[in-house]
Design a protein around this motif. Structure first.
Motif, PDB file in Angstrom:
ATOM      1  N   THR A   4       0.819  -1.213   0.000  1.00  0.00           N
ATOM      2  CA  THR A   4       0.000   0.000   0.000  1.00  0.00           C
ATOM      3  C   THR A   4       0.849   1.257   0.000  1.00  0.00           C
ATOM      4  O   THR A   4       0.326   2.368  -0.098  1.00  0.00           O
ATOM      5  N   THR A   5       2.169   1.086   0.126  1.00  0.00           N
ATOM      6  CA  THR A   5       3.117   2.200  -0.023  1.00  0.00           C
ATOM      7  C   THR A   5       4.223   1.749  -0.965  1.00  0.00           C
ATOM      8  O   THR A   5       4.429   0.548  -1.166  1.00  0.00           O
ATOM      9  N   ALA A   6       4.950   2.708  -1.522  1.00  0.00           N
ATOM     10  CA  ALA A   6       6.123   2.360  -2.308  1.00  0.00           C
ATOM     11  C   ALA A   6       7.198   1.791  -1.389  1.00  0.00           C
ATOM     12  O   ALA A   6       7.184   2.013  -0.174  1.00  0.00           O
ATOM     13  N   ALA A  60      -6.075   1.629  -2.158  1.00  0.00           N
ATOM     14  CA  ALA A  60      -5.568   0.675  -3.142  1.00  0.00           C
ATOM     15  C   ALA A  60      -4.128   0.293  -2.837  1.00  0.00           C
ATOM     16  O   ALA A  60      -3.459   0.921  -2.007  1.00  0.00           O
ATOM     17  N   GLY A  61      -3.635  -0.724  -3.535  1.00  0.00           N
ATOM     18  CA  GLY A  61      -2.249  -1.142  -3.424  1.00  0.00           C
ATOM     19  C   GLY A  61      -1.755  -1.698  -4.745  1.00  0.00           C
ATOM     20  O   GLY A  61      -2.522  -1.861  -5.698  1.00  0.00           O
ATOM     21  N   VAL A  62      -0.464  -1.998  -4.795  1.00  0.00           N
ATOM     22  CA  VAL A  62       0.184  -2.534  -5.992  1.00  0.00           C
ATOM     23  C   VAL A  62       0.959  -3.781  -5.584  1.00  0.00           C
ATOM     24  O   VAL A  62       1.565  -3.826  -4.507  1.00  0.00           O
ATOM     25  N   PHE A  63       0.966  -4.802  -6.442  1.00  0.00           N
ATOM     26  CA  PHE A  63       1.713  -6.018  -6.156  1.00  0.00           C
ATOM     27  C   PHE A  63       3.156  -5.895  -6.648  1.00  0.00           C
ATOM     28  O   PHE A  63       3.421  -5.342  -7.717  1.00  0.00           O
ATOM     29  N   TYR A  64       4.086  -6.434  -5.831  1.00  0.00           N
ATOM     30  CA  TYR A  64       5.508  -6.444  -6.150  1.00  0.00           C
ATOM     31  C   TYR A  64       6.028  -7.887  -6.125  1.00  0.00           C
ATOM     32  O   TYR A  64       5.421  -8.765  -5.485  1.00  0.00           O
TER      33      TYR A  64
END
Length: 415
Positions: A291-293, A383-387
Protein backbone atom coordinates in the motif's frame (compact mmCIF):
# COMPACT_ATOMS: atom_id res chain seq x y z
CA UNK A 1 -18.09 17.15 -1.50
CA UNK A 2 -15.11 19.10 -2.76
CA UNK A 3 -11.89 18.15 -0.98
CA UNK A 4 -9.05 20.47 -0.07
CA UNK A 5 -5.73 19.47 -1.66
CA UNK A 6 -2.55 19.21 0.42
CA UNK A 7 0.56 18.14 -1.50
CA UNK A 8 2.25 16.08 1.23
CA UNK A 9 5.56 16.98 2.81
CA UNK A 10 6.92 20.39 1.90
CA UNK A 11 9.86 20.54 -0.47
CA UNK A 12 12.18 22.56 1.70
CA UNK A 13 12.23 19.92 4.45
CA UNK A 14 14.32 17.76 2.20
CA UNK A 15 16.99 20.40 1.67
CA UNK A 16 17.89 20.37 5.36
CA UNK A 17 21.22 18.91 6.30
CA UNK A 18 21.59 15.46 7.79
CA UNK A 19 22.96 17.03 10.96
CA UNK A 20 19.92 19.23 11.51
CA UNK A 21 17.52 16.35 10.92
CA UNK A 22 19.41 14.01 13.20
CA UNK A 23 19.45 16.60 15.98
CA UNK A 24 15.70 17.09 15.75
CA UNK A 25 15.13 13.32 15.71
CA UNK A 26 17.28 12.87 18.79
CA UNK A 27 15.40 15.56 20.70
CA UNK A 28 12.03 14.04 19.80
CA UNK A 29 13.14 10.55 20.75
CA UNK A 30 14.27 11.76 24.16
CA UNK A 31 10.82 13.24 24.77
CA UNK A 32 9.18 10.02 23.57
CA UNK A 33 11.35 7.80 25.71
CA UNK A 34 10.46 9.56 28.92
CA UNK A 35 6.75 9.79 28.05
CA UNK A 36 6.69 13.57 28.40
CA UNK A 37 5.72 16.34 26.01
CA UNK A 38 5.70 20.10 26.21
CA UNK A 39 2.74 22.32 25.38
CA UNK A 40 -1.02 21.85 25.53
CA UNK A 41 -3.11 19.44 23.49
CA UNK A 42 -4.76 22.16 21.42
CA UNK A 43 -3.12 25.42 22.32
CA UNK A 44 0.28 26.70 23.38
CA UNK A 45 3.76 26.43 22.00
CA UNK A 46 3.69 22.86 20.64
CA UNK A 47 1.23 20.37 19.23
CA UNK A 48 1.18 17.23 21.38
CA UNK A 49 0.60 14.10 19.34
CA UNK A 50 -0.07 10.88 21.22
CA UNK A 51 1.27 7.52 20.05
CA UNK A 52 -0.03 4.19 21.35
CA UNK A 53 1.31 0.77 20.34
CA UNK A 54 3.04 -2.29 21.83
CA UNK A 55 6.57 -1.28 22.78
CA UNK A 56 7.21 -4.32 24.96
CA UNK A 57 6.29 -7.97 24.66
CA UNK A 58 6.06 -10.17 21.57
CA UNK A 59 4.71 -7.41 19.32
CA UNK A 60 7.27 -4.78 20.32
CA UNK A 61 9.12 -4.91 16.95
CA UNK A 62 5.91 -3.77 15.22
CA UNK A 63 5.34 -0.91 17.64
CA UNK A 64 8.91 0.34 17.60
CA UNK A 65 9.12 0.27 13.80
CA UNK A 66 5.86 2.24 13.68
CA UNK A 67 7.28 4.82 16.07
CA UNK A 68 10.38 5.16 13.92
CA UNK A 69 8.26 5.64 10.79
CA UNK A 70 6.14 8.27 12.51
CA UNK A 71 9.26 10.13 13.64
CA UNK A 72 10.55 10.13 10.06
CA UNK A 73 7.61 12.30 8.97
CA UNK A 74 7.23 14.39 12.12
CA UNK A 75 10.94 15.16 12.54
CA UNK A 76 11.16 16.36 8.93
CA UNK A 77 8.26 18.77 9.50
CA UNK A 78 9.82 20.00 12.74
CA UNK A 79 13.19 20.53 11.03
CA UNK A 80 11.42 22.71 8.47
CA UNK A 81 9.95 24.99 11.14
CA UNK A 82 7.01 22.86 12.27
CA UNK A 83 3.39 23.42 11.33
CA UNK A 84 2.21 27.02 11.52
CA UNK A 85 5.46 27.74 13.37
CA UNK A 86 4.73 25.19 16.09
CA UNK A 87 6.66 21.99 16.75
CA UNK A 88 4.98 18.59 16.96
CA UNK A 89 5.96 16.65 20.08
CA UNK A 90 5.20 12.94 20.34
CA UNK A 91 4.05 11.51 23.66
CA UNK A 92 4.39 7.74 23.73
CA UNK A 93 2.42 5.11 25.67
CA UNK A 94 2.93 1.33 25.57
CA UNK A 95 -0.27 -0.73 25.24
CA UNK A 96 1.82 -3.93 25.59
CA UNK A 97 -0.49 -5.65 23.12
CA UNK A 98 -3.23 -6.28 25.69
CA UNK A 99 -6.59 -4.54 26.30
CA UNK A 100 -6.12 -3.53 29.94
CA UNK A 101 -2.80 -1.84 29.21
CA UNK A 102 -4.39 -0.26 26.14
CA UNK A 103 -7.10 1.33 28.25
CA UNK A 104 -4.53 2.65 30.75
CA UNK A 105 -2.38 4.04 27.93
CA UNK A 106 -5.36 5.64 26.20
CA UNK A 107 -6.43 7.40 29.40
CA UNK A 108 -2.92 8.77 29.83
CA UNK A 109 -3.04 10.33 26.35
CA UNK A 110 -6.69 11.39 25.98
CA UNK A 111 -6.56 14.67 27.89
CA UNK A 112 -3.12 15.76 26.63
CA UNK A 113 -3.18 15.22 22.88
CA UNK A 114 -4.59 17.10 19.92
CA UNK A 115 -4.65 13.72 18.16
CA UNK A 116 -3.48 10.15 18.83
CA UNK A 117 -2.04 7.65 16.38
CA UNK A 118 -0.78 4.07 16.38
CA UNK A 119 -3.56 1.58 16.93
CA UNK A 120 -1.91 -1.82 16.83
CA UNK A 121 -2.79 -4.56 17.36
CA UNK A 122 -6.09 -3.79 15.65
CA UNK A 123 -8.13 -5.80 18.15
CA UNK A 124 -7.31 -3.22 20.86
CA UNK A 125 -9.03 -0.40 18.97
CA UNK A 126 -12.38 -1.47 20.45
CA UNK A 127 -10.97 -0.78 23.92
CA UNK A 128 -8.99 2.38 23.12
CA UNK A 129 -11.19 4.28 20.65
CA UNK A 130 -14.15 4.99 23.02
CA UNK A 131 -11.79 6.75 25.47
CA UNK A 132 -10.57 9.12 22.77
CA UNK A 133 -14.10 9.60 21.44
CA UNK A 134 -15.33 10.77 24.86
CA UNK A 135 -12.58 13.41 24.90
CA UNK A 136 -13.22 14.38 21.25
CA UNK A 137 -9.64 13.44 20.31
CA UNK A 138 -9.16 12.18 16.74
CA UNK A 139 -7.60 8.71 16.73
CA UNK A 140 -5.80 7.89 13.45
CA UNK A 141 -4.91 4.20 13.40
CA UNK A 142 -2.96 2.05 10.99
CA UNK A 143 -5.62 -0.56 10.35
CA UNK A 144 -9.08 -1.49 11.59
CA UNK A 145 -11.87 -3.82 10.61
CA UNK A 146 -15.33 -3.06 9.22
CA UNK A 147 -16.90 -3.45 12.66
CA UNK A 148 -15.29 -0.21 13.89
CA UNK A 149 -15.41 1.69 10.59
CA UNK A 150 -18.94 0.92 9.45
CA UNK A 151 -20.85 2.85 10.59
CA UNK A 152 -18.33 5.68 10.65
CA UNK A 153 -17.23 6.93 14.07
CA UNK A 154 -16.64 10.68 14.04
CA UNK A 155 -13.18 10.66 15.64
CA UNK A 156 -11.78 7.30 14.42
CA UNK A 157 -9.78 7.24 11.17
CA UNK A 158 -7.66 4.60 9.43
CA UNK A 159 -4.65 5.32 7.24
CA UNK A 160 -4.09 1.95 5.56
CA UNK A 161 -6.00 -0.87 3.90
CA UNK A 162 -6.93 -3.23 6.75
CA UNK A 163 -5.77 -6.81 6.38
CA UNK A 164 -9.36 -8.05 6.46
CA UNK A 165 -10.11 -6.04 3.28
CA UNK A 166 -7.23 -7.42 1.22
CA UNK A 167 -9.03 -10.56 0.06
CA UNK A 168 -10.47 -8.86 -3.01
CA UNK A 169 -7.19 -7.58 -4.54
CA UNK A 170 -5.39 -10.84 -3.72
CA UNK A 171 -8.07 -12.94 -5.39
CA UNK A 172 -8.25 -10.64 -8.42
CA UNK A 173 -4.46 -10.68 -8.77
CA UNK A 174 -4.40 -14.50 -8.55
CA UNK A 175 -6.96 -14.64 -11.35
CA UNK A 176 -4.74 -12.37 -13.49
CA UNK A 177 -1.64 -14.46 -12.75
CA UNK A 178 -3.31 -17.75 -13.61
CA UNK A 179 -5.31 -16.40 -16.54
CA UNK A 180 -8.55 -17.99 -15.41
CA UNK A 181 -11.27 -17.53 -12.80
CA UNK A 182 -11.85 -21.21 -11.94
CA UNK A 183 -8.68 -21.80 -9.94
CA UNK A 184 -8.08 -23.61 -6.66
CA UNK A 185 -6.57 -21.65 -3.77
CA UNK A 186 -5.24 -22.61 -0.35
CA UNK A 187 -5.43 -19.79 2.19
CA UNK A 188 -3.28 -18.93 5.20
CA UNK A 189 -4.98 -16.27 7.35
CA UNK A 190 -2.83 -14.65 10.02
CA UNK A 191 -3.78 -15.98 13.45
CA UNK A 192 -5.54 -12.82 14.68
CA UNK A 193 -9.17 -11.60 14.69
CA UNK A 194 -8.50 -9.56 11.53
CA UNK A 195 -7.03 -12.67 9.92
CA UNK A 196 -10.20 -14.57 10.72
CA UNK A 197 -12.18 -11.76 9.06
CA UNK A 198 -9.94 -11.95 6.00
CA UNK A 199 -10.49 -15.71 5.77
CA UNK A 200 -14.24 -15.23 5.99
CA UNK A 201 -14.08 -12.56 3.29
CA UNK A 202 -12.13 -14.87 0.97
CA UNK A 203 -14.67 -17.64 1.65
CA UNK A 204 -17.46 -15.22 0.76
CA UNK A 205 -15.65 -14.16 -2.42
CA UNK A 206 -15.31 -17.82 -3.34
CA UNK A 207 -19.07 -18.28 -2.95
CA UNK A 208 -19.58 -15.28 -5.27
CA UNK A 209 -17.01 -16.42 -7.85
CA UNK A 210 -15.64 -19.46 -9.67
CA UNK A 211 -12.55 -20.22 -7.58
CA UNK A 212 -12.50 -22.84 -4.83
CA UNK A 213 -10.63 -23.11 -1.53
CA UNK A 214 -8.75 -26.35 -0.88
CA UNK A 215 -7.76 -25.76 2.76
CA UNK A 216 -7.02 -23.08 5.35
CA UNK A 217 -4.11 -22.95 7.81
CA UNK A 218 -3.66 -20.09 10.34
CA UNK A 219 -0.24 -18.38 10.22
CA UNK A 220 1.35 -17.18 13.51
CA UNK A 221 2.32 -13.52 13.90
CA UNK A 222 5.85 -14.33 15.05
CA UNK A 223 8.49 -16.89 14.05
CA UNK A 224 7.56 -20.52 14.70
CA UNK A 225 7.84 -23.99 13.19
CA UNK A 226 5.60 -23.68 10.14
CA UNK A 227 5.85 -27.27 8.88
CA UNK A 228 2.25 -28.14 9.75
CA UNK A 229 0.85 -25.00 8.10
CA UNK A 230 2.91 -25.58 4.94
CA UNK A 231 1.74 -29.19 4.69
CA UNK A 232 -1.92 -28.18 4.99
CA UNK A 233 -1.53 -25.45 2.39
CA UNK A 234 -0.06 -27.76 -0.27
CA UNK A 235 -2.06 -30.90 0.58
CA UNK A 236 -4.98 -30.10 -1.72
CA UNK A 237 -2.77 -29.39 -4.76
CA UNK A 238 -3.86 -25.74 -5.12
CA UNK A 239 -3.05 -23.57 -8.12
CA UNK A 240 -2.16 -20.63 -5.86
CA UNK A 241 -1.58 -19.96 -2.15
CA UNK A 242 -3.02 -16.77 -0.65
CA UNK A 243 -1.24 -16.00 2.62
CA UNK A 244 -1.19 -13.49 5.43
CA UNK A 245 2.35 -14.11 6.64
CA UNK A 246 3.91 -11.10 8.44
CA UNK A 247 7.47 -10.14 7.48
CA UNK A 248 9.18 -12.46 10.01
CA UNK A 249 7.43 -15.80 9.24
CA UNK A 250 7.11 -15.19 5.48
CA UNK A 251 10.58 -16.52 4.58
CA UNK A 252 10.42 -19.80 6.57
CA UNK A 253 6.84 -20.40 5.40
CA UNK A 254 7.74 -20.02 1.72
CA UNK A 255 10.80 -22.23 2.10
CA UNK A 256 8.76 -25.00 3.74
CA UNK A 257 6.16 -24.74 0.98
CA UNK A 258 8.85 -25.02 -1.71
CA UNK A 259 10.48 -27.96 0.08
CA UNK A 260 7.15 -29.78 -0.20
CA UNK A 261 7.18 -29.37 -3.96
CA UNK A 262 4.71 -26.54 -4.56
CA UNK A 263 6.10 -24.30 -7.31
CA UNK A 264 3.07 -22.12 -8.04
CA UNK A 265 2.45 -18.49 -7.08
CA UNK A 266 2.24 -17.39 -3.46
CA UNK A 267 0.40 -14.09 -2.94
CA UNK A 268 0.94 -12.35 0.41
CA UNK A 269 -0.80 -9.46 2.15
CA UNK A 270 0.39 -5.90 2.81
CA UNK A 271 1.31 -6.35 6.48
CA UNK A 272 4.08 -8.71 5.36
CA UNK A 273 5.30 -6.82 2.34
CA UNK A 274 8.75 -5.44 3.11
CA UNK A 275 11.45 -5.89 0.48
CA UNK A 276 13.93 -7.82 2.65
CA UNK A 277 12.04 -11.18 2.57
CA UNK A 278 11.71 -11.05 -1.22
CA UNK A 279 15.41 -10.25 -1.56
CA UNK A 280 16.21 -13.13 0.79
CA UNK A 281 13.99 -15.62 -1.04
CA UNK A 282 14.86 -14.53 -4.61
CA UNK A 283 11.66 -16.31 -5.68
CA UNK A 284 9.88 -14.61 -8.62
CA UNK A 285 6.65 -16.48 -7.84
CA UNK A 286 6.18 -14.79 -4.45
CA UNK A 287 4.06 -11.65 -4.75
CA UNK A 288 3.33 -9.05 -2.07
CA UNK A 289 0.56 -6.45 -1.89
CA UNK A 290 2.02 -3.05 -1.00
CA UNK A 291 0.00 0.00 0.00
CA UNK A 292 3.12 2.20 -0.02
CA UNK A 293 6.12 2.36 -2.31
CA UNK A 294 9.24 0.53 -1.18
CA UNK A 295 12.57 2.10 -0.24
CA UNK A 296 13.88 2.56 -3.79
CA UNK A 297 16.83 4.92 -4.41
CA UNK A 298 16.29 4.52 -8.19
CA UNK A 299 12.69 5.78 -8.18
CA UNK A 300 11.79 8.92 -10.12
CA UNK A 301 8.58 9.47 -8.11
CA UNK A 302 8.92 12.68 -6.09
CA UNK A 303 7.29 11.21 -2.99
CA UNK A 304 9.52 8.14 -3.03
CA UNK A 305 12.66 10.24 -3.55
CA UNK A 306 11.75 12.33 -0.50
CA UNK A 307 11.16 9.21 1.58
CA UNK A 308 14.53 7.76 0.52
CA UNK A 309 16.31 11.02 1.35
CA UNK A 310 14.79 11.12 4.83
CA UNK A 311 15.50 7.43 5.45
CA UNK A 312 19.14 7.88 4.42
CA UNK A 313 19.50 10.96 6.60
CA UNK A 314 18.14 9.05 9.59
CA UNK A 315 20.25 5.96 8.76
CA UNK A 316 17.12 3.78 8.68
CA UNK A 317 17.51 2.01 5.33
CA UNK A 318 17.67 -1.47 6.89
CA UNK A 319 14.49 -0.80 8.85
CA UNK A 320 12.69 0.59 5.79
CA UNK A 321 13.60 -2.58 3.87
CA UNK A 322 12.61 -5.06 6.57
CA UNK A 323 9.62 -3.67 8.52
CA UNK A 324 6.41 -2.97 6.61
CA UNK A 325 4.99 -0.88 9.46
CA UNK A 326 7.82 1.65 9.12
CA UNK A 327 6.65 3.03 5.76
CA UNK A 328 2.97 2.63 6.70
CA UNK A 329 3.48 4.73 9.83
CA UNK A 330 5.34 7.36 7.80
CA UNK A 331 2.01 7.73 5.96
CA UNK A 332 0.24 8.16 9.31
CA UNK A 333 2.55 11.09 10.06
CA UNK A 334 1.98 12.55 6.59
CA UNK A 335 -1.80 12.50 7.12
CA UNK A 336 -1.59 14.22 10.50
CA UNK A 337 0.80 16.91 9.25
CA UNK A 338 -1.46 17.63 6.29
CA UNK A 339 -4.52 17.80 8.55
CA UNK A 340 -2.78 20.24 10.93
CA UNK A 341 -1.69 22.41 8.00
CA UNK A 342 -5.25 22.49 6.67
CA UNK A 343 -6.68 23.09 10.15
CA UNK A 344 -4.94 26.46 10.60
CA UNK A 345 -2.75 28.08 13.26
CA UNK A 346 -5.42 28.04 15.98
CA UNK A 347 -6.31 24.38 15.44
CA UNK A 348 -8.15 22.56 18.22
CA UNK A 349 -8.89 18.85 18.46
CA UNK A 350 -12.44 19.59 17.25
CA UNK A 351 -11.10 21.55 14.28
CA UNK A 352 -8.63 18.78 13.51
CA UNK A 353 -11.43 16.23 13.48
CA UNK A 354 -13.26 18.41 10.97
CA UNK A 355 -10.12 18.62 8.79
CA UNK A 356 -9.72 14.85 8.87
CA UNK A 357 -13.31 14.48 7.74
CA UNK A 358 -12.52 16.45 4.56
CA UNK A 359 -8.93 15.74 3.55
CA UNK A 360 -7.11 14.76 0.36
CA UNK A 361 -3.34 14.27 0.42
CA UNK A 362 -1.23 13.84 -2.71
CA UNK A 363 1.84 11.81 -1.69
CA UNK A 364 3.38 12.22 -5.15
CA UNK A 365 3.72 8.51 -5.80
CA UNK A 366 4.50 7.18 -2.34
CA UNK A 367 0.95 5.78 -2.06
CA UNK A 368 -0.61 4.45 -5.31
CA UNK A 369 -3.61 6.80 -5.22
CA UNK A 370 -4.31 10.01 -3.25
CA UNK A 371 -5.10 9.60 0.44
CA UNK A 372 -8.74 10.59 0.90
CA UNK A 373 -10.86 10.94 4.04
CA UNK A 374 -14.50 12.03 3.96
CA UNK A 375 -17.38 12.16 6.42
CA UNK A 376 -18.69 8.81 5.18
CA UNK A 377 -15.39 6.99 4.49
CA UNK A 378 -12.60 6.95 7.09
CA UNK A 379 -10.19 4.69 5.15
CA UNK A 380 -7.50 6.95 3.68
CA UNK A 381 -5.61 4.44 1.52
CA UNK A 382 -7.91 2.87 -1.04
CA UNK A 383 -5.57 0.68 -3.14
CA UNK A 384 -2.25 -1.14 -3.42
CA UNK A 385 0.18 -2.53 -5.99
CA UNK A 386 1.71 -6.02 -6.16
CA UNK A 387 5.51 -6.44 -6.15
CA UNK A 388 7.86 -9.40 -6.69
CA UNK A 389 11.52 -10.32 -7.24
CA UNK A 390 12.38 -10.23 -10.95
CA UNK A 391 15.88 -11.70 -10.72
CA UNK A 392 17.57 -8.35 -10.20
CA UNK A 393 15.48 -6.54 -7.61
CA UNK A 394 12.04 -5.98 -6.11
CA UNK A 395 9.78 -4.43 -8.74
CA UNK A 396 6.05 -3.91 -9.37
CA UNK A 397 4.40 -6.97 -10.88
CA UNK A 398 2.64 -6.76 -14.21
CA UNK A 399 1.62 -3.27 -15.24
CA UNK A 400 1.62 -1.97 -11.63
CA UNK A 401 -2.06 -1.02 -11.84
CA UNK A 402 -3.43 0.01 -8.41
CA UNK A 403 -5.92 -2.56 -7.17
CA UNK A 404 -8.80 -1.34 -4.98
CA UNK A 405 -9.51 -2.62 -1.48
CA UNK A 406 -12.05 -1.38 1.05
CA UNK A 407 -13.17 -2.20 4.57
CA UNK A 408 -16.66 -1.12 3.51
CA UNK A 409 -17.34 -3.60 0.69
CA UNK A 410 -16.09 -6.80 -0.93
CA UNK A 411 -16.49 -5.18 -4.35
CA UNK A 412 -14.33 -2.07 -4.09
CA UNK A 413 -13.66 0.13 -7.11
CA UNK A 414 -11.43 3.12 -7.75
CA UNK A 415 -13.47 6.19 -8.73
Amino acid sequence: MEHNKVSGMRQSAFRRSVVALAATAAASLVLSACGAAEGDSDGGENYTLGFIAPLSGAMAPLGTSMLDGLHLAIDAANADGGVHGRQIVIQVEDNKGDPSSGVTAARALASKSIAVTGGIPAQLIDAEAPIFAREGVPYVVLGAGPAVLDPVQETLFMSDVPSSAQGQPMVEFAEELLGRADFAAAIGPVDTPSGKEWGENVQELSAMSDFTITDSAPIPVTAADLSAQAQRLVAGSPDVILSQAPDVPLVPLVRKIRELGFDGPIVNFAQGSSSAPLMDLEDPEVYIFRTTAQYDPTSEQAGVKRFVELVDAADKADLAMSQTQFSQSYVLGTILIAALEQCGPDCTKEDLTASLNDLTVDTEGFVPTPLVLTEDNHQATRAGVFYHWDGNGVVPAGDATPMPASAYTLEATLD
